[in-house]
Design an enzyme around this catalytic site. Sequence first.
Site, short mmCIF file in Angstrom:
data_model
loop_
_atom_site.label_atom_id
_atom_site.label_comp_id
_atom_site.label_asym_id
_atom_site.label_seq_id
_atom_site.Cartn_x
_atom_site.Cartn_y
_atom_site.Cartn_z
N SER A 168 27.76 -8.32 -8.18
CA SER A 168 27.51 -9.81 -7.98
C SER A 168 28.57 -10.58 -8.99
CB SER A 168 26.13 -10.18 -8.43
OG SER A 168 25.54 -9.80 -9.67
N ASP B 111 26.28 0.42 -4.63
CA ASP B 111 26.47 -0.22 -6.14
C ASP B 111 27.64 0.93 -6.57
OD1 ASP B 111 26.06 -0.61 -8.62
OD2 ASP B 111 23.88 -0.63 -8.83
N CYS C 274 22.81 -9.10 -7.70
CA CYS C 274 22.60 -7.37 -7.55
C CYS C 274 21.70 -7.04 -8.82
CB CYS C 274 24.12 -6.90 -7.62
SG CYS C 274 24.97 -7.01 -9.23
#
Length: 156
Positions: free
Chosen positions: A15, A125, A8
């Site tokens: 991640s 995100d 990420c």
Amino acid sequence: MIYVLFVCLGNICRSPMAEAMFRKRVEDEGLAEQFVIDSAGIGGWHQGSPPHEGTRKLLDQKGISYEGMKARQIINEDITTYDYIIAMDAEIVGALRSIAGYGSHHFIGRLLEFVEEDDRDDVPDPYYTGNFEEVYDLIETGIDRFLTYVKKDQNL
């Protein structure tokens, strides 16, 4: 050994969540000895930091260990070492392909490519949205489908 790297932006939210969840999933299936699983970020802003508090809180609630995980930035050797490099969004895929160049590398793709029935391409995100539960749900479905793909691809 099958090498899997989740990537990420900063390696503190998405991640590491995917890494911890995938580790647990392969352990539960008795496949842990066949995998090397890690995560990294495109940027190094959080290098050495533990996963984000929101990620840790959710993983704690689900009983999933993230012990010893520290953020790190992707390095060139990762591109050729890992069999599957799984990005959380299209921007990360672009950055990874830029790092990889035209040399030999293995699979680079988005996690949600494995979830055909979902219209979303990217795992949002939660560093910006704060919606760690949505991210957890997307990653859970993604890693289940990804593991099914890997098992077929690797004849496990």
